[in-house]
Design a protein around this motif. Structure first.
Motif, PDB file in Angstrom:
ATOM      1  N   PRO A 132       0.811  -1.226   0.000  1.00 52.50           N
ATOM      2  CA  PRO A 132       0.000   0.000   0.000  1.00 52.50           C
ATOM      3  C   PRO A 132       0.845   1.277   0.000  1.00 52.50           C
ATOM      4  O   PRO A 132       0.439   2.288  -0.551  1.00 52.50           O
ATOM      5  N   ARG A 133       2.039   1.214   0.581  1.00 47.57           N
ATOM      6  CA  ARG A 133       2.876   2.409   0.623  1.00 47.57           C
ATOM      7  C   ARG A 133       3.355   2.812  -0.767  1.00 47.57           C
ATOM      8  O   ARG A 133       3.705   3.964  -0.992  1.00 47.57           O
ATOM      9  N   ALA A 134       3.431   1.836  -1.669  1.00 51.28           N
ATOM     10  CA  ALA A 134       3.995   2.112  -2.995  1.00 51.28           C
ATOM     11  C   ALA A 134       2.940   2.605  -3.979  1.00 51.28           C
ATOM     12  O   ALA A 134       3.252   2.825  -5.138  1.00 51.28           O
ATOM     13  N   ILE A 135       1.689   2.778  -3.503  1.00 57.38           N
ATOM     14  CA  ILE A 135       0.626   3.200  -4.420  1.00 57.38           C
ATOM     15  C   ILE A 135       1.005   4.485  -5.170  1.00 57.38           C
ATOM     16  O   ILE A 135       0.900   4.536  -6.399  1.00 57.38           O
ATOM     17  N   PRO A 136       1.471   5.548  -4.474  1.00 63.09           N
ATOM     18  CA  PRO A 136       1.810   6.767  -5.213  1.00 63.09           C
ATOM     19  C   PRO A 136       2.889   6.533  -6.261  1.00 63.09           C
ATOM     20  O   PRO A 136       2.851   7.143  -7.339  1.00 63.09           O
ATOM     21  N   VAL A 137       3.832   5.619  -5.969  1.00 66.60           N
ATOM     22  CA  VAL A 137       4.899   5.347  -6.937  1.00 66.60           C
ATOM     23  C   VAL A 137       4.293   4.847  -8.241  1.00 66.60           C
ATOM     24  O   VAL A 137       4.602   5.337  -9.335  1.00 66.60           O
ATOM     25  N   PHE A 138       3.397   3.842  -8.125  1.00 71.31           N
ATOM     26  CA  PHE A 138       2.820   3.270  -9.340  1.00 71.31           C
ATOM     27  C   PHE A 138       1.904   4.272 -10.043  1.00 71.31           C
ATOM     28  O   PHE A 138       1.824   4.310 -11.274  1.00 71.31           O
ATOM     29  N   ARG A 139       1.216   5.109  -9.254  1.00 76.07           N
ATOM     30  CA  ARG A 139       0.352   6.124  -9.895  1.00 76.07           C
ATOM     31  C   ARG A 139       1.184   7.097 -10.725  1.00 76.07           C
ATOM     32  O   ARG A 139       0.837   7.413 -11.851  1.00 76.07           O
ATOM     33  N   ARG A 140       2.287   7.590 -10.107  1.00 73.32           N
ATOM     34  CA  ARG A 140       3.129   8.548 -10.830  1.00 73.32           C
ATOM     35  C   ARG A 140       3.745   7.879 -12.055  1.00 73.32           C
ATOM     36  O   ARG A 140       3.874   8.490 -13.116  1.00 73.32           O
ATOM     37  N   LEU A 141       4.099   6.604 -11.900  1.00 75.00           N
ATOM     38  CA  LEU A 141       4.673   5.869 -13.024  1.00 75.00           C
ATOM     39  C   LEU A 141       3.682   5.860 -14.188  1.00 75.00           C
ATOM     40  O   LEU A 141       4.042   6.130 -15.337  1.00 75.00           O
ATOM     41  N   MET A 142       2.414   5.576 -13.885  1.00 73.55           N
ATOM     42  CA  MET A 142       1.404   5.532 -14.955  1.00 73.55           C
ATOM     43  C   MET A 142       1.203   6.917 -15.555  1.00 73.55           C
ATOM     44  O   MET A 142       1.057   7.058 -16.767  1.00 73.55           O
ATOM     45  N   ASP A 143       1.191   7.959 -14.692  1.00 71.25           N
ATOM     46  CA  ASP A 143       1.060   9.327 -15.212  1.00 71.25           C
ATOM     47  C   ASP A 143       2.193   9.635 -16.178  1.00 71.25           C
ATOM     48  O   ASP A 143       1.983  10.204 -17.252  1.00 71.25           O
ATOM     49  N   GLY A 144       3.409   9.243 -15.758  1.00 68.09           N
ATOM     50  CA  GLY A 144       4.570   9.519 -16.602  1.00 68.09           C
ATOM     51  C   GLY A 144       4.462   8.811 -17.937  1.00 68.09           C
ATOM     52  O   GLY A 144       4.712   9.403 -18.992  1.00 68.09           O
ATOM     53  N   LEU A 145       4.059   7.545 -17.919  1.00 71.00           N
ATOM     54  CA  LEU A 145       3.942   6.782 -19.160  1.00 71.00           C
ATOM     55  C   LEU A 145       2.893   7.405 -20.081  1.00 71.00           C
ATOM     56  O   LEU A 145       3.056   7.422 -21.296  1.00 71.00           O
ATOM     57  N   ARG A 146       1.817   7.908 -19.465  1.00 68.88           N
ATOM     58  CA  ARG A 146       0.771   8.504 -20.290  1.00 68.88           C
ATOM     59  C   ARG A 146       1.223   9.821 -20.910  1.00 68.88           C
ATOM     60  O   ARG A 146       0.786  10.192 -21.979  1.00 68.88           O
ATOM     61  N   ALA A 147       2.089  10.531 -20.179  1.00 73.35           N
ATOM     62  CA  ALA A 147       2.427  11.885 -20.622  1.00 73.35           C
ATOM     63  C   ALA A 147       3.376  11.886 -21.813  1.00 73.35           C
ATOM     64  O   ALA A 147       3.359  12.820 -22.604  1.00 73.35           O
ATOM     65  N   ILE A 148       4.207  10.861 -21.945  1.00 69.88           N
ATOM     66  CA  ILE A 148       5.180  10.886 -23.046  1.00 69.88           C
ATOM     67  C   ILE A 148       4.477  10.503 -24.341  1.00 69.88           C
ATOM     68  O   ILE A 148       3.964   9.398 -24.448  1.00 69.88           O
ATOM     69  N   PRO A 149       4.428  11.387 -25.325  1.00 66.09           N
ATOM     70  CA  PRO A 149       3.773  11.019 -26.579  1.00 66.09           C
ATOM     71  C   PRO A 149       4.520   9.877 -27.259  1.00 66.09           C
ATOM     72  O   PRO A 149       5.744   9.776 -27.168  1.00 66.09           O
ATOM     73  N   GLU A 150       3.753   9.021 -27.948  1.00 69.15           N
ATOM     74  CA  GLU A 150       4.338   7.842 -28.588  1.00 69.15           C
ATOM     75  C   GLU A 150       5.459   8.207 -29.542  1.00 69.15           C
ATOM     76  O   GLU A 150       6.473   7.521 -29.627  1.00 69.15           O
ATOM     77  N   ILE A 151       5.257   9.309 -30.247  1.00 71.66           N
ATOM     78  CA  ILE A 151       6.216   9.652 -31.300  1.00 71.66           C
ATOM     79  C   ILE A 151       7.599   9.883 -30.711  1.00 71.66           C
ATOM     80  O   ILE A 151       8.619   9.552 -31.325  1.00 71.66           O
ATOM     81  N   VAL A 152       7.667  10.424 -29.497  1.00 68.93           N
ATOM     82  CA  VAL A 152       8.960  10.705 -28.874  1.00 68.93           C
ATOM     83  C   VAL A 152       9.717   9.404 -28.658  1.00 68.93           C
ATOM     84  O   VAL A 152      10.875   9.253 -29.084  1.00 68.93           O
ATOM     85  N   ILE A 153       9.041   8.436 -28.018  1.00 70.36           N
ATOM     86  CA  ILE A 153       9.701   7.161 -27.740  1.00 70.36           C
ATOM     87  C   ILE A 153      10.065   6.472 -29.048  1.00 70.36           C
ATOM     88  O   ILE A 153      11.170   5.950 -29.203  1.00 70.36           O
ATOM     89  N   ALA A 154       9.130   6.508 -30.012  1.00 69.28           N
ATOM     90  CA  ALA A 154       9.370   5.793 -31.266  1.00 69.28           C
ATOM     91  C   ALA A 154      10.598   6.352 -31.968  1.00 69.28           C
ATOM     92  O   ALA A 154      11.457   5.597 -32.414  1.00 69.28           O
ATOM     93  N   LEU A 155      10.712   7.664 -32.069  1.00 67.12           N
ATOM     94  CA  LEU A 155      11.826   8.240 -32.820  1.00 67.12           C
ATOM     95  C   LEU A 155      13.158   7.964 -32.128  1.00 67.12           C
ATOM     96  O   LEU A 155      14.152   7.657 -32.794  1.00 67.12           O
ATOM     97  N   VAL A 156      13.170   8.059 -30.807  1.00 64.31           N
ATOM     98  CA  VAL A 156      14.415   7.786 -30.083  1.00 64.31           C
ATOM     99  C   VAL A 156      14.807   6.319 -30.274  1.00 64.31           C
ATOM    100  O   VAL A 156      15.968   5.994 -30.520  1.00 64.31           O
ATOM    101  N   LEU A 157      13.804   5.418 -30.212  1.00 66.76           N
ATOM    102  CA  LEU A 157      14.111   3.994 -30.358  1.00 66.76           C
ATOM    103  C   LEU A 157      14.538   3.656 -31.777  1.00 66.76           C
ATOM    104  O   LEU A 157      15.353   2.762 -31.979  1.00 66.76           O
ATOM    105  N   ILE A 158      13.996   4.367 -32.761  1.00 66.83           N
ATOM    106  CA  ILE A 158      14.427   4.105 -34.133  1.00 66.83           C
ATOM    107  C   ILE A 158      15.912   4.418 -34.261  1.00 66.83           C
ATOM    108  O   ILE A 158      16.662   3.717 -34.937  1.00 66.83           O
ATOM    109  N   PHE A 159      16.358   5.452 -33.574  1.00 67.60           N
ATOM    110  CA  PHE A 159      17.778   5.813 -33.611  1.00 67.60           C
ATOM    111  C   PHE A 159      18.627   4.680 -33.040  1.00 67.60           C
ATOM    112  O   PHE A 159      19.696   4.371 -33.560  1.00 67.60           O
ATOM    113  N   ILE A 160      18.138   4.046 -31.976  1.00 69.30           N
ATOM    114  CA  ILE A 160      18.946   3.012 -31.327  1.00 69.30           C
ATOM    115  C   ILE A 160      18.761   1.659 -32.002  1.00 69.30           C
ATOM    116  O   ILE A 160      19.721   0.965 -32.302  1.00 69.30           O
TER     117      ILE A 160
END
Lengths: 294, 445
Positions: A129-157
């Motif tokens: 139960p103590r880690a609930i905020p951690v997982f919530r923020r993690l999900m917020d972070g994942l939602r906030a990054i637009p797909e195109i950003v991750i895709a373009l960086v990964l295409i480079f690698i």
């Protein structure tokens, strides 16, 4: 009642002798606020569009007659080459399947990640139960990054191909579905969980046997909706990055005249696929949420 | 078991088989679904060539990316033919030190240049060639001799030194050093994003925070024509390396596209939603036509709309706004008509009983009921469209999406990519928070 409606301050209380005056006063004030908001909104819209137009290459009114010019040109060329259409459909079928596969794999992986994360982030169900905020923020972070950003960086690698798109869409899907899943799980009945706890079930067993059966229809419905969204996203990512039918579309468009028949075929394939998936998922979701057995 | 079954009334054997059958089927289904998913994933692993991917993956690119995210490098280059020394941050013209200005870890004395890479790593360029003193190893000495490079270094050569007749390069934790016939070059890596506030040609470069505060508040004007604070802001805003002004403008443009698109779509979709709702529009033909219009708009994907519109209106933010506008009109129309169909009819009937016409019934009976729902949907889409506007911006050439794709395509300025990504994430989170706050305020009243 009056206290509740107008607050405790005595001077704001309407004069009981003249109820209509107070009412009219209130309406006038509300109308004025509404009017001011409306004026601000309209001003924002108009100035915004003017600003956008001034930064645009072509302006709205001169572009309007051109709106049909490109489709007309494309369609007329495609009509002239209509005999080759079936062959083209066959040629683009593999990339269409790739686009759908990208969306499907990303939805699956994202949904699996979202299942775990959402249960870990739901009050009353979380393993830690103590880690609930951690997982919530993690999900917020994942939602906030637009797909195109991750895709373009990964295409480079990782180089081109479908995998960067899959990872990018899956990460975003994990965040977006995780939030929705957790909202559903919050409303789950805890009695089965308590029953399972009393017989000594582990956390995994409690979730798998106590919670998942309750939330499965809603989760599945959200996942299907996400799949629909992801098919569109996968086409767009192909256009901007690499892989799938979006990439073919970009190449055909860059070529320009002479390959417009390909453009039409790709447009048609996309349109039909999206409509088809839309319909199927609409039906399935209705059945899932309303609880009708097939 | 047997005693218990004797005392009970006999169970219908058909029922037993149905129930055991149903259980067996359920158990099979519970097993079959994960197996099917696994099979599908294995199939796609082959279809996507996952094995080849690991062979093709460029981990050195990943290393460049990660190191650029948190550090910058300074190139110290000597042209071996003319003897000219250039020191440039990231090797860019915009970050070149002007003549007479040196970072404190480079000292020059006639033709000799000493570069201190830290931790005892010392590089010296002089008239004979160049030397790199590496602690715990020795000195790598390079001299051009008859058009070739003569290398003197403790044998055997470790694998972080690569040497040929034409080029010698040394890579250590402290930096990179390479000597070719035309030039000798040393890269020093330092943490941070250099020149983020002021470029080298600015009078404020290299000043500490307290010095800057003092300059801004009470010290004499650097440029007599304007205040120091204004000068500082102007220097920051027009920073040539990071282009803060352009970036801020691009962020604004992205939000503008999302705002105009979402609000324009909502304005268009409201009357259309009335036309598609079965309890508002008596004519079945109009309802059917409007609904098919929504289906059509939604089926023609945002990507296709974007392409069609950019052909007509050219690249720019207006095209992006219109693409979002058209695409969302379909979505909003569908959502709005569904909300309109779910309203409470009694309120409308009450208004009707006072003799109100259709417009008045809509204004006073329907709109107050649906406003919270519609506003909440609009705000939700405003947030999600901020993200879409980033992608659409990359296609139509407007906003932060364009800057990001350009920076990624050049494959050079990864610190700028990191900067843009940070800003995009902050922007989306801010819009998320704003829309969530507004939704809570509006729905609770």
């Amino acid at each position: 009642m009056v206290d509740i409606a107008f607050g405790p301050e005595p001077e704001k209380r309407p004069d009981p002798a003249q109820p209509s005056d107070a009412y009219l006063e209130l309406t006038r004030r509300r109308r004025m606020y509404g009017g001011i908001l409306m004026v601000i909104f309209v001003a924002l819209m108009v100035s915004g569009f003017q600003l956008a137009q001034s930064r645009n290459a072509g302006d709205f009114l001169s572009g309007l007659p051109m709106l049909m010019a490109f489709p007309a040109e494309v369609l007329s060329e495609a009509w002239a080459n209509r005999a080759e259409m079936p062959a083209l459909v066959l040629r683009f079928l593999p990339s269409l399947i790739e686009t759908i596969n990208i969306a499907a794999v990303a939805t699956l992986l994202g949904a699996i990640a979202a299942m775990t994360m959402s249960l870990l982030a739901t009050r009353g169900l979380a393993r830690w139960p103590r880690a609930i905020p951690v997982f919530r923020r993690l999900m917020d972070g994942l939602r906030a990054i637009p797909e195109i950003v991750i895709a373009l960086v990964l295409i480079f690698i990782l180089g081109g191909g479908p995998v960067p798109a899959v990872i990018a869409i899956a990460l975003h899907t994990g965040g977006a579905l995780g939030k929705l899943f957790s909202e559903v799980a919050e409303n789950a009945d805890l009695k089965p969980v308590e029953g399972l706890t009393s017989v000594g079930a582990t956390w995994g067993q409690r979730m798998w046997l106590g919670v998942i059966p309750q939330v499965a229809p809603n989760w599945l419905s959200y996942t299907l909706l996400r799949f629909e969204i992801n098919v569109r996203a996968s086409a767009i990512l192909g256009f901007v990055g690499e892989g799938g039918i979006g990439h073919d579309l970009k190449i055909a468009l860059q070529w320009g005249q002479g390959r417009y028949d390909e453009v039409v075929v790709i447009f048609l394939l996309l349109l039909l696929t999206i409509t088809f998936i839309d319909r199927i998922s609409d039906r399935a979701r209705e059945r899932l949420v309303k609880g009708r057995r097939p | 078991m047997t005693t218990a079954s004797i005392s009970r009334p006999a169970v219908d054997p058909a029922l037993v088989t149905t129930i055991t059958g149903a259980f067996a089927r359920r158990r099979l289904a519970a097993l079959a679904v994960p197996v099917l998913i696994l099979c599908y994933l294995i199939y796609t692993a082959f279809a996507f060539d996952l094995g080849g991917l690991f062979a093709r993956a460029r981990m050195d690119n990943a290393a460049i990316l990660v190191s650029d995210f948190w550090s910058y490098k300074t190139h110290v280059t000597r042209d071996n033919r003319s003897g000219d020394l250039t020191i440039a941050i990231e090797g860019e013209a915009k970050g070149t030190y002007p003549a007479g200005m040196l970072p404190d870890w480079v000292t020059t004395d006639g033709a000799t240049t000493r570069i201190d890479l830290g931790d005892g790593h010392l590089v010296t360029y002089d008239a004979d060639g160049a030397r790199y003193a590496i602690p715990d190893y020795g000195t790598v000495d390079i001299r051009p001799l008859n058009g070739k490079l003569a290398l003197t270094a403790p044998e055997p050569l470790p694998d972080w030194i690569s040497a040929s007749d034409n080029k010698v390069s040394v890579t250590t934790d402290a930096g990179r050093f390479s000597y070719s016939r035309s030039k000798v070059e040393t890269f020093k890596y330092q943490p941070g994003w250099e020149l983020f506030f002021f470029t080298l040609d600015s009078p404020f470069y290299g000043k500490s925070f307290t010095e800057l505060v003092a300059l801004a508040l009470w010290q004499d004007r650097v440029d007599p024509a304007r205040s120091n604070l204004g000068y500082m802001l102007a220097e920051f805003w027009t920073n040539k390396m990071w282009r803060h002004g352009d970036v801020a403008w691009a962020l604004f443009e992205t939000i503008q596209m999302a705002f105009l698109g979402t609000m324009g779509a909502a304005l268009l979709a409201l009357p259309l939603g009335f036309m598609a709702a079965s309890n508002m529009m008596p004519s079945g033909a109009v309802r059917f036509a409007t609904r098919r219009l929504f289906d059509f708009i939604r089926a023609v994907d945002a990507l296709i709309w974007t392409i069609l519109l950019s052909r007509a209106f050219g690249p720019g933010p207006m095209t992006g706004s219109l693409a979002i506008l058209i695409n969302d009109t379909g979505t909003f129309g569908k959502l709005f008509s569904e909300s309109l169909e779910n309203i409470d009819a009694r309120q409308v009937e009450g208004i009707r009983s006072t003799g109100a016409n259709a417009l008045q019934r809509a204004r006073f009976g329907v709109i107050p009921q649906v406003t919270p729902v519609l506003l909440s949907q609009i705000l939700y889409y405003l947030e999600s469209n901020t993200r879409s506007a980033t992608v659409i911006g990359a296609i139509v050439g407007g906003g932060i999406g364009l800057l990001l794709t350009q920076a990624i395509i050049t494959q050079k300025d990864w610190e700028e990519v990191a900067y843009y990504i940070t800003l995009i994430v902050l922007m989306v989170m801010a819009m998320d928070a704003l829309s969530g706050w507004l939704r809570r305020r509006l729905i609770k009243g």
